[in-house]
Scaffold this active site. Structure first.
Site, short mmCIF file in Angstrom:
data_model
loop_
_atom_site.label_atom_id
_atom_site.label_comp_id
_atom_site.label_asym_id
_atom_site.label_seq_id
_atom_site.Cartn_x
_atom_site.Cartn_y
_atom_site.Cartn_z
N THR A 201 0.79 -1.22 -0.51
CA THR A 201 0.03 -0.48 -0.10
C THR A 201 0.71 1.44 -0.34
OG1 THR A 201 -1.93 -0.92 0.99
CG2 THR A 201 -1.71 1.12 1.46
N CYS A 202 0.51 2.13 -0.95
CA CYS A 202 0.83 3.82 -0.58
C CYS A 202 -0.27 4.51 -0.32
CB CYS A 202 1.65 4.30 -2.27
SG CYS A 202 0.22 4.60 -3.01
N SER A 203 0.37 5.80 -0.05
CA SER A 203 -0.39 6.85 0.96
C SER A 203 -0.46 8.14 -0.40
CB SER A 203 0.50 7.24 2.13
OG SER A 203 -0.73 8.32 1.76
#
Length: 191
Positions: A64-66
């Protein structure tokens, strides 16, 4: 040729978010009455699907990335994503320019050149957003990607099912779809 991590940056940034071809517009609809102001804010890239060979080879190593979507003075959006790369956090920003009806944007790929078009095809603004990107990369290779954005790292099962159904309707197969694992790394920058 760009390094695999550099290509991931492009994919992740898409993810949130090149030209959509006429044939694609025929089968990918936009979020009705798209409201850009409600789309702004922090999102997590929770799911991806792509026809890219690189993506298929590397998808198991992704997490996951933000991303933060913010208005840009003079129009368009800044999409700033933070992700883990070689054991350190990296941040990149893409400029998304309006490209047609509300919910359609384009950007110039820093890695592949050319224009990529991104469409917000569905969102409830508070829980999820489905995006579809199409364009070319490299030597004129067709590129397609679907992205699931979530306001949390752990989208509900119904949201994941909605994404899986959408991707399959676009011709993606099980081996081209991934739900990204949750991570605690590199997510503090955008709180």
């Amino acid at each position: 040729m760009a390094a695999p991590q550099t290509l991931w940056v492009g994919l992740a940034l898409l993810g949130v978010l090149g030209g959509l071809r006429t044939r694609a517009r025929a089968h990918v609809s936009l979020q009705p009455n798209f409201q850009q102001d409600k789309f702004l804010g922090r999102w997590f890239t929770a799911g991806l699907a792509s026809n890219s060979n690189w993506f298929r080879e590397k998808k198991d190593a992704l997490s996951t990335c933000s991303s933060v979507v913010a208005p840009r003075e003079g129009g368009g959006l800044n999409l700033t994503s933070t992700f883990l790369r070689k054991d350190h956090c990296e941040t990149r920003t893409l400029l998304l320019l309006p490209a047609g009806p509300p919910g359609c944007y384009s950007y110039t790929s820093p890695h592949w050149g050319g224009t990529q078009n991104v469409s917000v095809v569905g969102t409830d603004y508070v829980e999820y957003a489905l995006l579809y990107t199409e364009g070319t990369k490299g030597h004129g290779q067709d590129f397609r990607m679907a992205t699931l954005y979530s306001r949390t790292q752990t989208p509900r099962a119904e949201v994941k099912e909605k994404f899986a159904n959408f991707t399959k309707a676009q011709g993606f197969t099980e081996d081209t779809i991934v739900f990204l694992p949750k991570t605690d790394k590199c997510l503090e920058e955008h709180k």
